[in-house]
Design a protein around this motif. Structure first.
Motif, PDB file in Angstrom:
ATOM      1  N   ASN A 131       0.818  -1.207   0.000  1.00  0.00           N
ATOM      2  CA  ASN A 131       0.000   0.000   0.000  1.00  0.00           C
ATOM      3  C   ASN A 131       0.857   1.265   0.000  1.00  0.00           C
ATOM      4  N   HIS A 132       2.100   1.149  -0.483  1.00  0.00           N
ATOM      5  CA  HIS A 132       2.956   2.321  -0.506  1.00  0.00           C
ATOM      6  C   HIS A 132       3.806   2.347  -1.776  1.00  0.00           C
ATOM      7  N   PHE A 133       4.296   3.536  -2.096  1.00  0.00           N
ATOM      8  CA  PHE A 133       5.198   3.709  -3.217  1.00  0.00           C
ATOM      9  C   PHE A 133       6.604   3.833  -2.653  1.00  0.00           C
ATOM     10  N   SER A 134       7.585   3.385  -3.419  1.00  0.00           N
ATOM     11  CA  SER A 134       8.945   3.542  -2.930  1.00  0.00           C
ATOM     12  C   SER A 134       9.876   3.912  -4.069  1.00  0.00           C
ATOM     13  N   PHE A 135      10.912   4.599  -3.718  1.00  0.00           N
ATOM     14  CA  PHE A 135      11.957   4.968  -4.657  1.00  0.00           C
ATOM     15  C   PHE A 135      13.203   4.129  -4.391  1.00  0.00           C
ATOM     16  N   LEU A 136      13.324   3.643  -3.170  1.00  0.00           N
ATOM     17  CA  LEU A 136      14.517   2.947  -2.724  1.00  0.00           C
ATOM     18  C   LEU A 136      14.101   1.709  -1.954  1.00  0.00           C
ATOM     19  N   ASN A 137      14.672   0.570  -2.257  1.00  0.00           N
ATOM     20  CA  ASN A 137      14.400  -0.668  -1.519  1.00  0.00           C
ATOM     21  C   ASN A 137      15.669  -1.109  -0.826  1.00  0.00           C
ATOM     22  N   VAL A 138      15.573  -1.496   0.431  1.00  0.00           N
ATOM     23  CA  VAL A 138      16.700  -2.054   1.160  1.00  0.00           C
ATOM     24  C   VAL A 138      16.493  -3.556   1.201  1.00  0.00           C
ATOM     25  N   GLU A 139      17.447  -4.281   0.661  1.00  0.00           N
ATOM     26  CA  GLU A 139      17.350  -5.732   0.626  1.00  0.00           C
ATOM     27  C   GLU A 139      18.143  -6.290   1.799  1.00  0.00           C
ATOM     28  N   VAL A 140      17.499  -7.075   2.657  1.00  0.00           N
ATOM     29  CA  VAL A 140      18.162  -7.598   3.843  1.00  0.00           C
ATOM     30  C   VAL A 140      18.592  -9.042   3.671  1.00  0.00           C
ATOM     31  N   GLY A 141      18.556  -9.548   2.492  1.00  0.00           N
ATOM     32  CA  GLY A 141      19.007 -10.904   2.229  1.00  0.00           C
ATOM     33  C   GLY A 141      18.191 -11.524   1.121  1.00  0.00           C
ATOM     34  N   HIS A 142      18.596 -12.707   0.737  1.00  0.00           N
ATOM     35  CA  HIS A 142      17.889 -13.419  -0.318  1.00  0.00           C
ATOM     36  C   HIS A 142      17.036 -14.506   0.319  1.00  0.00           C
ATOM     37  N   SER A 143      15.836 -14.646  -0.147  1.00  0.00           N
ATOM     38  CA  SER A 143      14.907 -15.639   0.370  1.00  0.00           C
ATOM     39  C   SER A 143      14.689 -16.707  -0.683  1.00  0.00           C
ATOM     40  N   SER A 144      14.548 -17.953  -0.228  1.00  0.00           N
ATOM     41  CA  SER A 144      14.244 -19.020  -1.174  1.00  0.00           C
ATOM     42  C   SER A 144      12.775 -18.968  -1.591  1.00  0.00           C
ATOM     43  N   ALA A 145      11.963 -18.216  -0.835  1.00  0.00           N
ATOM     44  CA  ALA A 145      10.539 -18.062  -1.163  1.00  0.00           C
ATOM     45  C   ALA A 145      10.131 -16.610  -0.904  1.00  0.00           C
ATOM     46  N   PRO A 146      10.563 -15.682  -1.761  1.00  0.00           N
ATOM     47  CA  PRO A 146      10.318 -14.259  -1.508  1.00  0.00           C
ATOM     48  C   PRO A 146       8.839 -13.885  -1.415  1.00  0.00           C
ATOM     49  N   GLU A 147       7.969 -14.550  -2.170  1.00  0.00           N
ATOM     50  CA  GLU A 147       6.541 -14.218  -2.101  1.00  0.00           C
ATOM     51  C   GLU A 147       5.952 -14.617  -0.753  1.00  0.00           C
ATOM     52  N   VAL A 148       6.411 -15.763  -0.229  1.00  0.00           N
ATOM     53  CA  VAL A 148       5.959 -16.192   1.106  1.00  0.00           C
ATOM     54  C   VAL A 148       6.438 -15.188   2.150  1.00  0.00           C
ATOM     55  N   GLU A 149       7.704 -14.808   2.065  1.00  0.00           N
ATOM     56  CA  GLU A 149       8.258 -13.855   3.019  1.00  0.00           C
ATOM     57  C   GLU A 149       7.518 -12.521   2.955  1.00  0.00           C
ATOM     58  N   ARG A 150       7.251 -12.040   1.752  1.00  0.00           N
ATOM     59  CA  ARG A 150       6.537 -10.762   1.595  1.00  0.00           C
ATOM     60  C   ARG A 150       5.128 -10.860   2.195  1.00  0.00           C
ATOM     61  N   GLN A 151       4.444 -11.993   1.970  1.00  0.00           N
ATOM     62  CA  GLN A 151       3.093 -12.148   2.507  1.00  0.00           C
ATOM     63  C   GLN A 151       3.119 -12.233   4.039  1.00  0.00           C
ATOM     64  N   VAL A 152       4.112 -12.918   4.591  1.00  0.00           N
ATOM     65  CA  VAL A 152       4.240 -12.979   6.057  1.00  0.00           C
ATOM     66  C   VAL A 152       4.472 -11.574   6.613  1.00  0.00           C
ATOM     67  N   LEU A 153       5.359 -10.820   5.981  1.00  0.00           N
ATOM     68  CA  LEU A 153       5.637  -9.459   6.449  1.00  0.00           C
ATOM     69  C   LEU A 153       4.408  -8.566   6.331  1.00  0.00           C
ATOM     70  N   ASN A 181       1.111  -9.595   6.187  1.00  0.00           N
ATOM     71  CA  ASN A 181      -0.085 -10.077   6.880  1.00  0.00           C
ATOM     72  C   ASN A 181       0.134 -10.506   8.325  1.00  0.00           C
ATOM     73  N   VAL A 182       1.344 -10.889   8.677  1.00  0.00           N
ATOM     74  CA  VAL A 182       1.602 -11.396  10.030  1.00  0.00           C
ATOM     75  C   VAL A 182       2.308 -10.357  10.875  1.00  0.00           C
ATOM     76  N   GLY A 183       3.441  -9.902  10.417  1.00  0.00           N
ATOM     77  CA  GLY A 183       4.153  -8.890  11.182  1.00  0.00           C
ATOM     78  C   GLY A 183       5.557  -8.681  10.672  1.00  0.00           C
ATOM     79  N   SER A 184       6.105  -7.531  10.989  1.00  0.00           N
ATOM     80  CA  SER A 184       7.466  -7.185  10.596  1.00  0.00           C
ATOM     81  C   SER A 184       8.449  -8.115  11.294  1.00  0.00           C
ATOM     82  N   TYR A 185       9.707  -8.034  10.879  1.00  0.00           N
ATOM     83  CA  TYR A 185      10.727  -8.843  11.542  1.00  0.00           C
ATOM     84  C   TYR A 185      10.801  -8.484  13.030  1.00  0.00           C
ATOM     85  N   GLY A 186      10.695  -7.201  13.327  1.00  0.00           N
ATOM     86  CA  GLY A 186      10.739  -6.775  14.723  1.00  0.00           C
ATOM     87  C   GLY A 186       9.589  -7.348  15.536  1.00  0.00           C
ATOM     88  N   LYS A 187       8.410  -7.344  14.961  1.00  0.00           N
ATOM     89  CA  LYS A 187       7.245  -7.894  15.674  1.00  0.00           C
ATOM     90  C   LYS A 187       7.412  -9.397  15.893  1.00  0.00           C
TER      91      LYS A 187
END
Length: 116
Positions: free
Chosen positions: A28-50, A52-58
């Motif tokens: 729900n946001h626009f971005s000009f810059l993305n910070v990549e914190v690593g490579h995921s073997s399932a990036p779509e799963v990781e994005r959906q968890v972030l 719908n479930v919570g940030s890494y901090g949460k």
């Protein structure tokens, strides 16, 4: 991909893709810059968890809260070694520091139990 070295952070790979990021919404946001914190073997799963479930901090916060509960009720079958006790003390000290920061920002923290 550019690599930035911020104080005490190590390498932080940053992807700058202004034409794809500026004109395309991510979530729900626009971005000009993305910070990549690593490579995921399932990036779509990781994005959906972030999203719908919570940030890494949460997620880490909830794990820390659960670990504190487990430590409060922990009764080892045999005496802990010096290094094991040291590891538990270090974890409790880190959780205490996190709780102090949360309280400073008006956030609730779990009750402290006997593991302290």
């Amino acid at each position: 991909m550019a690599i930035f070295r911020l104080p005490l952070s190590g390498d932080v790979p940053v992807t700058v893709a202004p034409w794809t990021n500026l004109f395309g919404a991510v979530g729900n946001h626009f971005s000009f810059l993305n910070v990549e914190v690593g490579h995921s073997s399932a990036p779509e799963v990781e994005r959906q968890v972030l999203d719908n479930v919570g940030s890494y901090g949460k997620q880490l916060g909830r794990m820390g809260d659960a670990l504190r509960v487990l430590l409060d009720h922990f009764e080892p079958k045999k005496p802990l070694t010096r290094d094991e006790k040291k590891a538990i003390r270090a974890l409790c000290a880190m959780l205490d520091e996190i709780d102090d920061i949360k309280r400073a920002h008006g956030r609730q923290t779990p009750e402290k139990g006997p593991a302290e």
